[in-house]
Design a protein around this motif. Structure first.
Motif, mmCIF file in Angstrom:
data_model
loop_
_atom_site.group_PDB
_atom_site.id
_atom_site.type_symbol
_atom_site.label_atom_id
_atom_site.label_comp_id
_atom_site.label_asym_id
_atom_site.label_seq_id
_atom_site.Cartn_x
_atom_site.Cartn_y
_atom_site.Cartn_z
ATOM 1 N N PRO A 546 33.610 4.228 82.090
ATOM 2 C CA PRO A 546 32.701 5.182 81.535
ATOM 3 C C PRO A 546 31.201 4.378 81.324
ATOM 4 N N LEU A 547 31.353 2.971 80.955
ATOM 5 C CA LEU A 547 30.109 2.197 80.688
ATOM 6 C C LEU A 547 29.626 1.959 81.974
ATOM 7 N N ALA A 549 29.703 3.533 84.714
ATOM 8 C CA ALA A 549 29.318 4.915 85.258
ATOM 9 C C ALA A 549 27.902 4.856 84.729
ATOM 10 N N GLU A 550 27.512 4.729 83.477
ATOM 11 C CA GLU A 550 26.329 4.790 82.836
ATOM 12 C C GLU A 550 25.097 3.986 83.839
ATOM 13 N N VAL A 551 25.691 2.675 83.977
ATOM 14 C CA VAL A 551 24.971 1.539 84.711
ATOM 15 C C VAL A 551 24.729 2.147 86.242
ATOM 16 N N LEU A 552 25.643 2.698 86.719
ATOM 17 C CA LEU A 552 25.605 3.498 88.306
ATOM 18 C C LEU A 552 24.613 4.310 88.109
ATOM 19 N N ASP A 553 24.558 5.180 87.385
ATOM 20 C CA ASP A 553 23.709 6.391 87.281
ATOM 21 C C ASP A 553 22.184 5.789 87.215
ATOM 22 N N ALA A 554 22.009 5.007 86.248
ATOM 23 C CA ALA A 554 20.780 4.532 86.007
ATOM 24 C C ALA A 554 20.300 3.877 87.204
ATOM 25 N N ALA A 555 20.792 2.977 87.851
ATOM 26 C CA ALA A 555 20.526 2.051 89.118
ATOM 27 C C ALA A 555 20.356 3.064 90.442
ATOM 28 N N ALA A 556 21.038 4.117 90.517
ATOM 29 C CA ALA A 556 20.922 5.076 91.641
ATOM 30 C C ALA A 556 19.549 5.823 91.253
ATOM 31 N N THR A 557 19.309 6.186 90.029
ATOM 32 C CA THR A 557 18.034 6.939 90.155
ATOM 33 C C THR A 557 16.847 5.950 90.004
ATOM 34 N N ARG A 558 16.955 4.739 89.811
ATOM 35 C CA ARG A 558 15.893 3.747 90.102
ATOM 36 C C ARG A 558 15.684 3.430 91.632
ATOM 37 N N VAL A 559 16.766 3.285 92.226
ATOM 38 C CA VAL A 559 16.577 3.057 93.758
ATOM 39 C C VAL A 559 15.876 4.254 94.392
ATOM 40 N N MET A 560 16.095 5.541 93.886
ATOM 41 C CA MET A 560 15.360 6.704 94.497
ATOM 42 C C MET A 560 13.862 6.389 94.076
ATOM 43 N N GLN A 591 29.545 10.714 93.256
ATOM 44 C CA GLN A 591 28.672 11.910 92.698
ATOM 45 C C GLN A 591 28.813 12.455 91.411
ATOM 46 N N ASP A 592 30.142 12.462 90.860
ATOM 47 C CA ASP A 592 30.245 13.171 89.767
ATOM 48 C C ASP A 592 29.844 12.445 88.483
ATOM 49 N N VAL A 593 29.558 11.281 88.586
ATOM 50 C CA VAL A 593 28.811 10.503 87.541
ATOM 51 C C VAL A 593 27.479 10.281 87.657
ATOM 52 N N LEU A 594 26.661 10.949 88.539
ATOM 53 C CA LEU A 594 25.499 10.612 88.957
ATOM 54 C C LEU A 594 24.585 11.838 88.403
#
Length: 761
Positions: A546-547, A549-560, A591-594
């Protein structure tokens, strides 16, 4: 009786001789030394009988980080001589300076680094007056080659040192940290003087402190000062570590004020005449071992020149730089592209002449310290020895590990923990390079060198157990301000080490770093690393975290966000393209954790594919992103031929599979390239080659087969992939031939051979 103060230059043999002489002459009641006061109840450890150099290594670990400090001693350190001679004379010997973890040392990692001495206005004027290059040469001229020579040398040297350091301190601004240290040391001096009665007290400190200590010690209380304790909640300790001449050498970065420890080692043991002779012999031996010609005539010439330089410079015997300058004159015939290291301050710059490098190495010497067998060691060492023995890793040699085997996985984690702690002799040659890497085999080599013990003692600053120390070391690498590329490496190393650094807040720290990063490629690296760990790494225990997953979401948002704002020009940027590909993969597999959705990413792809000012490779990546997510658009190849390859690099990086499956796209690309002139093709070729490297060999063969079919040709497609020459070279040759033909045509020379033949006849 007032105290006798000796201001010294750290690691100076001349100062050490003076300290020894004064102790034997005065038989003092107390010998007070600039050194860590918290070691006073452990001075017996220093006197066990070590092979010097050794250092007191101190650390303080708090929530804000870990502070490390060294207080090194060699045979000719004035502080060491004060300790040993004072003890032998029956004096009460004490260190009197603040502990190394104290705030007064916050801006330095070495107690005896008097780097400010090098930049004083006084030394600059003295160097000019005596026509010498720097403070080290000045010191040799004024002090080192004069010590111990002739009657009354000690008084003469003491007076010389007092004058020098008084002038130096008079024009050097003292810091608040120095003022705090000096007030504390003065309190020890007052207490010792009061305790000694009519017997002398000898105080040995850095020369810059002496002028301040004398008035401070004259007035004030006489109670023994308290030894400071680490702040509440902090963990700190001190241990002895073996040191080496290399770590003491100013030419290699140690700001002790004395370079060339091997030379001064000889100077202390044998005197200046033998030190000069030994230096010449060492240089000759090193050069001959490296197959460099050094004849007897060369050495005679160098010895003669050294004597001449010494006489010219007013030296009774050749000093260090007299010998070095003579050796360069006799042995180096090439032009030197940079200043000789001993003519300037600081470390030796890369690119120095090989003979000069060997001279500096000869001056450094190869002495390495060794601790006595009874020296107390931190608990980390026994913990490491136990683990290595249990796992069969306590010998030297090659180790092959299968990470699917439970015992080998444990062995791998132990070795990775040693690796992240920087322990020398633990080297991984192959293994997984990322979370998505399917490799399950590692190759290591293990070799215990004489650096092993010192490195492990210093690593103990991070913790008493191997997992705990590795955790702290990783957290230090992820300190605030660390780049996102560093953070990505920390995350992967954490998984390899099998330590629970994510639970200690590292995940939040990485997410915060990603949220403010401005480098699209670096954020993409984090995204790719985390996605691999989150998806695949059941082997390393990080899959589905889960932790993560949080980094994953932050990085995907920042790349965009970063991709949206990227403008400019230039060639294809592979890290930038990898970032967009990582975003695509995150949407496909996580996608489920983004918090971003397919529609958001599709919109991004379409905007960067069509917006003016977007880099060509990023525009191609935008188009490829749309295709990869099931929304193909119109191919928009750039008008400039030299940018075609950059656009295709972006397209292929994101939609390689979609391109290879769509013959219409390949046909359009074929037609576009076919329509280029020879010159345009030559210009476009380097970028085109880069773009098509995104296809593996089998897919390149399929493209070649389609190319033959479209042209109605028969033959093996592999023939197009393995030409007889480099395609770029062939294209350049064809263009050159065309230019030559055009030139001949313009000059009317295409028919020239016939005319020439007629003339020859």
């Amino acid at each position: 009786m007032p105290a006798v103060f000796i201001g010294v230059r750290h690691h100076s043999p001349a100062c050490a001789r003076l300290v020894r002489e004064r102790i034997r002459e005065l038989a003092p009641a107390h010998v007070l030394i600039e050194g860590p006061v918290d070691m006073n109840d452990r001075l017996g450890e220093l006197l066990l009988g070590h092979e010097l150099p050794v250092a007191v290594f101190s650390y303080l670990r708090t929530d804000a980080g870990t502070r490390l400090s060294w207080s090194p001693f060699c045979e000719y350190s004035p502080e060491w001589v004060a300790l040993t001679e004072g003890t032998a004379a029956g004096a009460q010997v004490r260190f009197i300076d603040l502990p190394a973890w104290h705030r007064a040392f916050a801006d330095r990692d070495n107690r005896y680094s008097d780097g400010e001495m090098r930049y004083s206005e006084v030394t600059a004027r003295l160097c000019q007056e005596f026509a010498v290059d720097n403070n080290d040469t000045l010191w040799d001229h004024m002090v080192e080659i004069r010590a111990g020579r002739g009657p009354g040398w000690a008084d003469e040297l003491a007076e010389r040192l007092e004058t020098y350091f008084d002038l130096l301190r008079g024009e050097t601004d003292s810091s608040a940290a120095d003022a705090e240290r000096e007030a504390y040391m003065a309190a020890w001096v007052r207490a010792a003087v009061a305790d000694a009665g009519d017997r002398p007290v000898l105080v040995v400190t850095g020369g810059l402190h002496r002028p301040a200590l004398i008035p401070l010690a004259a007035t004030g209380g006489t109670a023994w000062p308290e030894v400071p304790r680490p702040p509440a909640g902090a963990v700190g300790d001190s241990y002895l570590v073996p040191y080496s001449n290399q770590r003491l050498d100013a030419f290699r970065g140690y700001q002790s004020g004395m370079p060339s420890p091997g030379y001064y080692e000889r100077l202390w043991a044998d005197g200046p005449e033998q030190a000069a002779q030994g230096l010449m012999e060492s240089v000759a031996l090193r050069l001959r071992k490296r197959k460099q010609r050094v004849s007897t005539a060369d050495l005679i010439a160098a010895r003669t020149q050294a004597g001449g330089l010494a006489a010219l410079r007013g030296h009774a015997v050749p000093a260090r730089t007299d010998v070095l300058d003579a050796l360069v004159s006799a042995l180096v015939s090439d032009a030197l592209e940079q200043r000789l290291p001993w003519t300037s301050d600081g470390v030796m710059a890369p690119g120095a002449h090989p003979a000069v490098v060997e001279m500096v190495n000869a001056l450094t010497g190869e002495t390495k310290g060794k601790l006595h067998a009874d020296t107390p060691l931190p608990p980390l060492l026994s913990a490491v020895d136990t683990e290595l023995a249990e796992l069969g890793l306590d010998g030297d040699g090659r180790v092959r590990l299968d990470l699917t085997d439970e015992r080998d996985l444990r062995r791998s984690r132990v070795l990775h923990r040693l690796r992240v702690l920087g322990i020398p002799g633990v080297d991984r040659h192959s293994g997984p390079s990322g979370g998505a890497d399917p490799t399950a085999v590692e190759e290591w080599s293990l070799r215990r060198s004489d650096l092993w013990l010192a490195a492990l003692i210093e690593a103990a600053a991070h913790g008493a157990t191997l997992p705990g120390a590795a955790t702290v070391a990783l957290e230090r690498r992820a300190a605030p301000g660390a780049g996102v590329g560093v953070l990505a490496g920390v995350l992967f190393d954490a998984a390899l080490c099998g330590v629970d650094v994510l639970a200690s807040g590292l995940g939040d720290r990485v997410a915060e770093g990603v949220a403010t990063a401005s480098d699209l490629g670096a954020v993409g690296e984090v995204l790719g690393t985390v996605l691999g760990l989150w998806r695949h790494d059941r082997l390393l225990g990080s899959a589905g975290s889960p932790l993560l997953a949080e980094v994953l979401d932050a990085a995907a948002t920042r790349v965009m966000w970063l991709a949206e704002g990227t403008l400019g020009s230039g060639p294809a940027d592979l890290p930038r393209l990898a970032a967009i590909a990582a975003l695509r993969d995150a949407l496909r597999h996580a996608q489920d954790v983004l918090s971003v959705h397919t529609g958001d990413v599709l919109g991004l792809g379409q905007r960067i594919a069509t917006r003016p000012g977007v880099p060509v490779d990023l525009a191609g990546a935008g188009m490829g992103l749309s295709w990869a997510l099931g929304s193909p658009g119109e191919l928009r190849l750039p008008a400039d031929p030299k940018r075609t390859g950059d656009y295709l690099a972006g397209l292929f990086a994101l939609a390689r599979e979609e391109v290879i499956a769509d013959d219409e796209v390949l046909s359009a690309l074929d037609a576009h390239v076919d329509g280029l002139t020879e010159h345009e093709f030559l210009v476009a070729l380097p970028a085109l080659r880069l773009a098509f490297e995104f296809f593996p060999p089998l897919e390149r063969e399929a493209i070649a087969r389609g190319l033959l079919v479209r042209r109605g040709l028969r033959g093996p497609a592999t023939a197009l992939l393995r030409g007889p020459a480099d395609p770029l070279l062939a294209a350049e040759a064809a263009e050159l031939e065309a230019r030559v033909a055009d030139l001949l045509a313009r000059e009317g020379l295409l028919g020239a051979p016939t005319t020439v033949e007629a003339q020859d006849d």
